[in-house]
Every structure is written in C-alpha cells, then in structure tokens.
Design an enzyme around this catalytic site. Sequence first.
Site, PDB file in Angstrom:
ATOM      1  N   LYS A 221       1.282  -7.882  -1.207  1.00 51.61           N
ATOM      2  CA  LYS A 221       1.878  -7.139  -2.183  1.00 51.61           C
ATOM      3  C   LYS A 221       3.277  -7.575  -2.494  1.00 51.61           C
ATOM      4  O   LYS A 221       3.732  -7.637  -3.543  1.00 51.61           O
ATOM      5  CB  LYS A 221       1.962  -5.541  -1.445  1.00 51.61           C
ATOM      6  N   CYS A 275      10.034  -2.142  -8.535  1.00 54.89           N
ATOM      7  CA  CYS A 275       9.156  -2.778  -7.702  1.00 54.89           C
ATOM      8  C   CYS A 275       9.768  -4.221  -7.603  1.00 54.89           C
ATOM      9  O   CYS A 275      10.048  -4.884  -6.775  1.00 54.89           O
ATOM     10  CB  CYS A 275       7.857  -2.669  -8.067  1.00 54.89           C
TER      11      CYS A 275
END
Length: 427
Positions: A221, A275
């Site tokens: 991720k 993010c």
Amino acid sequence: MWNTWEGGKVLKDKISNRQARIEVLGLGYIGLPTAILFAKAGFNVTGIDVNEKVVNAVNNGKTHIVEPDLDELVRRVIESNKFNVYPTPQRADVFLICVPTPITEDKKADLSYVKSAAKSLIPVLEKENLVILESTVPPKTTENILIPVLEQSGLKAGKDIYVAHCPERVLPGKILREAVENDRIIGGVDEISTDLAAELYNTFVKGKIIKTDATTAEMCKLVENTYRDINIAFANELSMLCDELGIDVWKLIEFANKHPRVNILQPGPGVGGHCIAVDPWFIVEKFPEDAKLIKTAREVNDAKPGWIVNKIEKMVESIDNANPTIGILGLTYKPDVDDIRESPSLKIVNSLISKGYEVKACDPYVNDNKVNFSLTGVDNIIEDCDIIVLLVDHKRFKESEVKEKIINSGKPILDMKGIFTKGVNNR
Ligand code: SAJ
C-alpha cells in the site's frame, strides 16, 4: 484446508451464507463506503463512529461525505435495516478498522486512532473473530502494534482470533466503483486469517484477490502511493526547470510520453490529500537513512506551493498596481472532490494572506464554513482580481465559456494545471 482448523470453517461458512455480522470502525471516506458494500452484499453490518454527529447522520440515511452515489446507497441500506450505526463497538464476527492514520508535525505516523479503535474492541472481542485493519500503516504495525493491543483481551492472534491487513486502494471520487473493481491485497498474520479475509472480500470485490502476509500488504500500500509521489515530484521538478528555460512543460511531457516506455505524470500546485502526501513518510520514518529518493520526492512536492507563492510575488512586481487583488481558482486537493485536507492550494492562499496580499478565492465544491476566508464566484474573480491563479482543474473551470471569459479578461494568468495557457510561464 478448512478441516485443519474447525474454527476457520465455521466463520468461512458464516461468510459464504452471509450470516457473519460485520462491524466497521470509523465511518469516514473508506469505512462508510466499505460498510455499505458489505450491506449491499447481503450482510448485517454495524457501523461504529466516535463522532456523534456522524452516528446520527448515517442512522438517518444521510452522509457527511461527498462521493458519487454514496448518498442514495446509504439511504437504501439504512431503510433496508441491513446497516445500523452506534457510538461504541457491539459484538460481531468480523471487525474492520478503517480509522485515519495522519502524520504528526515531525512526519511520524500517528497511530493513536488505530490503537484506540483496537482497544475499544477488547470488551466485545470473542474467540474466532476476524479483525481486519484497512487503515494505511507503517510496515510491521499489524504485528507489533495491533496484535499486542487485541491480545490484551486474553485472546491470542493465530490461536483464538484471526487478524489480517487489507489496505484500501480506492481513489476518492471513484470510491464505490474502485472498491469493487480494483484488485485487493490481503495479508493475514497466518494462512487461515488470509484465507478468511479473502473469502470476505470476495463477496463484493470483482477484481483479483491477492494473498500475502501482513507486512507485505502494509508495504505494498505504501509503495503504490510512494510510486505516484515520486512520479509527481519528477513532473513538478520539470515544471520548475521548464519555467527557467521558458518552455511549456505540458507540451514537453506530452511529447516525452509519446515514447512507448515513458509515462510522466502531470505537474500542479503540489501534492495534497491524506494519502500520497502522507504515506511515503511512513517508509521514511522506518528507514530515515536509506529511503533517500522517497524523502527527496516528498520535499520536492512539499516545496511546490512555496515556489508558486514566489512566482505570484514576481507577477505582482511586474504589474502596475501596488495593492493588487489575487484571484485563486480551486482550493481542493484535486479536481472535482470536496476534500481540502493537505491541499497545496490552501497553503498558497494562507501564505499569500499572511504576506498581506488581498486574496479572493473560488471553489465550486467548498463552502465558506470550511475555510477561514470568504469565497466568491468565478465571475467575481474575473471582474475584481488583478491576477488570476488557476490551481485546481475543476470541470467548471474547464468549461469553454468560463475559460474564454478568463482569457478575454486580458488579466495576467498563472495556470498551474495547463488549462488556459498551456504553460506556467505563459501569461
Ligand atoms: N497529482 C498531481 N499530478 C498527477 C496526479 C496527481 O499533481 O499527475 C496530485 C493531485 O492533484 C493530488 C495528489 O496528487 O493533490 C494525489 O491525487 P491522486 O488522485 O493521485 O491520489 P489520491 O490521494 O486521491 O488517492 C491515492 C490513490 N493512489 C494511487 O493512485 C497509487 C488511491 O488509489 C489510494 O487508495 C489513495 O491514494 C489512498 O487512500 O491511499
């Protein structure tokens, strides 16, 4: 395989016949859509949020998030009684932790929400529950932070409970579609946890389910967002070099991308959101000496708003007006979303205001109550401002009628997304 551990088989069966009760902790941009998708897949879902306003809103079929189609789906699953929301955890078979993992001032992961969500599970956690961490975390968090907290319940991971990390990978603005269509990385702390989590996501994910271990899933991720950050840093660096050279960076990138193995991303005002501007720091935190490229890319992207402020100041010097009004188009961190978290545009506006400039800003997705300055419409920006700065390429600003009005105003334009002038150095 399921015969090796009877417990796994019981939960697997409950998942396949949709009898597993699913509980989602944290009803934000990821948790709420995820809860809805499980409810749509036929499960009874419980949502937990520490914010009372969120609990009340969702229980009344309303959302606090702007995301296409989400409103309607929330209303439907609430009406069908498949989804109920509470302020504290209830008993369930599967728990999904979808809480924020921001960074601290000194660029370290703030895992306090993960820890407190895990802690809140202790009173309700039971043997053979599956706990899934969806929040983005530094490598080894599942093993070294989540499990020790869960084990304070007296239940052992890999013996009494199943634990997996299944990072979300959805793009804000396309969450409901990508949550279903994207491939999914599932990393359990043991094989049976991985298999059970895979079984669970298989109930609504149409993309491939890729099984691995928890640490690889955590790193995967982070690496995806870091890859993008590094590529955007390259584009942003090019835009500054091209400005010096007096050439059009948008054309340069378009031409270079004609090469079959080149795919440079687009420059802009910097990298925002919660993010891409955050996750690479989780790797740097773990490897402060060795993650050199990753750190530099972050610094290049973080420096872009300052570079733009300098550029605006130079434009101010070049016009015949001692107190010009600067018009800013776009405040969100990217086009056509309402999210202003970590927005480079907001940093630029605040910096200009703190330097004493008169600033007017316009964003079709942002309300006045979200910012500490007043907003205005595009027409007012065109009429009242002496310099126009385009920072976000919202659809509204790309409409030919709006573009023409801006270009025909004859005012100096700084276009950071290449929609009017095709080039940061063209005015
Ligand atoms: N940006 C550029 N140039 C580009 C592309 C993006 O300057 O060519 C900027 C945007 O304007 C924005 C920032 O980068 O400020 C990030 O935008 P984004 O659309 O690239 O990504 P996010 O932050 O909205 O979502 C990302 C996605 N990750 C990847 O594409 C690898 C998404 O799939 C993740 O699920 C999400 O982060 C997340 O939650 O981690």
